[in-house]
Write an enzyme that holds these catalytic residues in place. Structure first.
Site, PDB file in Angstrom:
ATOM      1  CB  CYS A 113      11.648  14.221   4.355  1.00  0.00           C
ATOM      2  SG  CYS A 113       9.871  14.369   4.489  1.00  0.00           S
ATOM      3  CG  HIS A 253      13.274  11.193   6.680  1.00  0.00           C
ATOM      4  ND1 HIS A 253      13.285  12.794   7.515  1.00  0.00           N
ATOM      5  CD2 HIS A 253      11.785  11.145   6.342  1.00  0.00           C
ATOM      6  CE1 HIS A 253      11.914  12.538   7.515  1.00  0.00           C
ATOM      7  NE2 HIS A 253      11.124  11.806   6.920  1.00  0.00           N
ATOM      8  CG  ASN A 283       8.352  12.836   8.572  1.00  0.00           C
ATOM      9  OD1 ASN A 283       9.752  14.122   9.041  1.00  0.00           O
ATOM     10  ND2 ASN A 283       7.450  12.085   8.108  1.00  0.00           N
TER      11      ASN A 283
END
Ligand code: UT7
Length: 333
Positions: A113, A253, A283
Site C-alpha cells: 500500500c 492512505h 482500500n
C-alpha cells in the site's frame, strides 16, 4: 539537483460497484459494521477478464494527457502494484507497450500500500539528477483478485483502481521538498499473500488452503498504522522545515477513517484539509493515494504554491511520506 514536481495526474476506476449491502449477501456482515469500523460504503471491482495493466494504462493515459505529454516523450514508467498481471514480465512493460511509450524504460515496484510513495521517491531521483526528464508513475491494484471472498475480516476492506502522476522538473522552491521512507520486515507476516512465490510455489494444496489470497492480522496492522501515520507525517514535515500550520492538503492512505482520524489528530491539522474517498473505493492499496490526489486536483482543492503531505503504510511492513509544494508548471526542456 533539479527540483521535481507532479505536472499531471490521472485515475481510473472500473465501472462495477459492490456496495456493503451486496456484501451482506456474500458473507456474514452488516453495512453498519463495515461503515462504522472502516468508513467504507462501496468499492469498485474489475471484471474477471480485466487485468491490472488495463487499469494502469487508462490512469497513465489520463495523467499524460493532463500533463500534455506524448507517450513517446516518457523516459521511464514505474508501476507500483502487488497485484501484477504476471510475476513476470513486469506490468510496467505491458503498460509502456499499450501506451506506445517506445523509448521508456519500465519496471514494477512492490511496497504494497506504500508503493506509490516509494515509486515517486524513486522516480524523483531520476529527474533530480537529470538522468530523465519525464517519468510516469502509476499505482494500480486489482485487490479483488487476491481476496478470499469467504473471509469477512478482509474481503470487505479492499477495492480496485489505478492512479497516476507525471513527474518532471519544476521551478526551484516547488515540487518535492522531502521524503521519508521506512520498512520493518519483522512485521511481514501480519499482511501477506503466502503462496505463489519461491517460498511456497503454487500447488493443489496451496489452492485448497486458500494461500493465494490476502491474509491479515487486522488488529495488529491497525495498531501499527495508527502509530506510524502520525509519526511519519510529523517527521517528513520537520525534514522540509515546515510546521503543521503550513499544510494545505493532507492525502493519506485510504484504509480506514479511524486510522486517518488518529493521524490527523496527531498532526494537529484541521479535518477540512484531509482528502477522504475510501467511502467510495475502499482500500485500493498502491492506487489509493494517487487516486485521492487526482480527485483533489480535479475538484479544485489545490492552488499553485499549496503544501501537500502524502502519507502511506502497508505490508512489508512499509511506510512513507512526502511533502510537495504544488505546481503543475513544468520547466521547458
Ligand atoms: O493498507 C493496509 C491494509 N490493512 C488495514 O489497513 C487494516 C487495519 N485494520 C483495520 O482497519 C481494523 O482492524 C479492521 C477494520 C480490519 C477490523 O476492525 P476491528 O475494530 O479491529 O475489529 P476486530 O478485528 O477486532 O473484530 C471485532 C469483531 C470480531 O468479533 P468478536 O471476536 O468480537 O466476536 C470479528 O469477528 O468483529 C467481527 N468482524 C466482523 N463483523 C461483521 C470482523 N469482520 C467483520 C465483518 N462484519 N466484516
Amino acid at each position: 539537483m533539479q527540483s521535481v514536481g507532479i505536472t499531471g495526474t490521472g485515475s481510473y476506476l472500473p465501472e462495477n460497484i459492490l456496495t456493503n449491502a451486496d456484501l451482506e449477501k456474500i458473507v456474514d456482515t452488516k453495512d453498519d459494521w463495515i461503515a462504522s469500523r472502516t468508513g467504507i460504503k462501496e468499492r469498485h471491482i474489475a471484471p474477471k477478464e480485466m487485468p491490472v495493466s488495463e487499469l494502469c494504462y487508462q490512469a497513465g493515459l489520463r495523467a499524460l494527457e493532463d500533463a500534455r505529454v506524448a507517450p513517446e516523450e516518457v523516459d521511464l514508467i514505474i508501476v507500483a502494484t502487488m497485484t501484477p498481471d504476471y510475476a513476470f514480465p513486469a506490468t510496467a512493460c505491458l503498460v509502456a507497450d499499450r501506451l506506445g511509450a517506445k523509448k521508456a524504460a519500465a519496471f514494477d515496484l512492490e511496497a504494497a500500500c506504500t508503493g506509490f510513495i516509494f515509486a515517486i521517491a524513486t522516480a524523483s531521483q531520476f529527474v533530480a539528477t537529470g538522468m530523465y526528464k519525464t517519468v510516469l508513475v502509476i499505482g494500480g491494484e486489482t485487490m479483488s483478485k487476491i481476496l478470499n471472498w469467504e473471509d469477512r475480516s478482509t474481503c470487505i476492506l479492499f477495492g480496485d483502481g489505478a492512479g497516476a502522476a507525471v513527474l518532471q522538473a519544476v521551478q526551484k522552491g516547488f515540487g518535492f521538498l522531502s521524503f521519508e521512507l521506512g520498512s520493518d520486515g519483522s512485521g511481514g507476516k501480519l499482511l501477506s499473500q503466502p503462496a505463489g512465490g519461491s517460498k511456497c510455489p503454487a500447488s493443489l494444496e496451496t489452492v485448497e488452503k486458500n494461500l493465494h489470497t490476502l491474509q491479515m492480522e487486522g488488529r495488529e496492522v491497525y495498531k501499527f498504522a495508527v502509530r506510524i501515520m502520525g509519526d511519519v507525517s510529523v517527521k517528513v514535515l520537520e525534514k522540509a522545515g515546515l510546521r503543521k500550520e503550513d499544510v494545505d492538503l493532507f492525502v493519506p492512505h485510504q484504509a480506514n477513517t479511524r486510522i486517518i482520524d488518529a493521524a490527523v489528530k496527531r498532526l494537529g491539522i484541521s479535518p477540512d484539509k484531509v482528502v477522504i474517498n475510501l467511502d467510495k473505493y475502499g482500500n485500493m492499496s498502491a492506487a489509493a493515494i494517487p487516486v485521492a490526489l487526482d480527485e483533489a486536483v480535479k475538484a479544485g482543492r489545490l492552488a499553485e504554491g499549496d503544501t501537500i503531505v502524502m502519507v502511506g503504510f502497508g505490508a512489508g511492513l512499509t511506510w512513507g511520506a512526502c511533502v510537495l509544494k504544488w505546481t503543475k508548471v513544468g520547466l521547458k526542456a
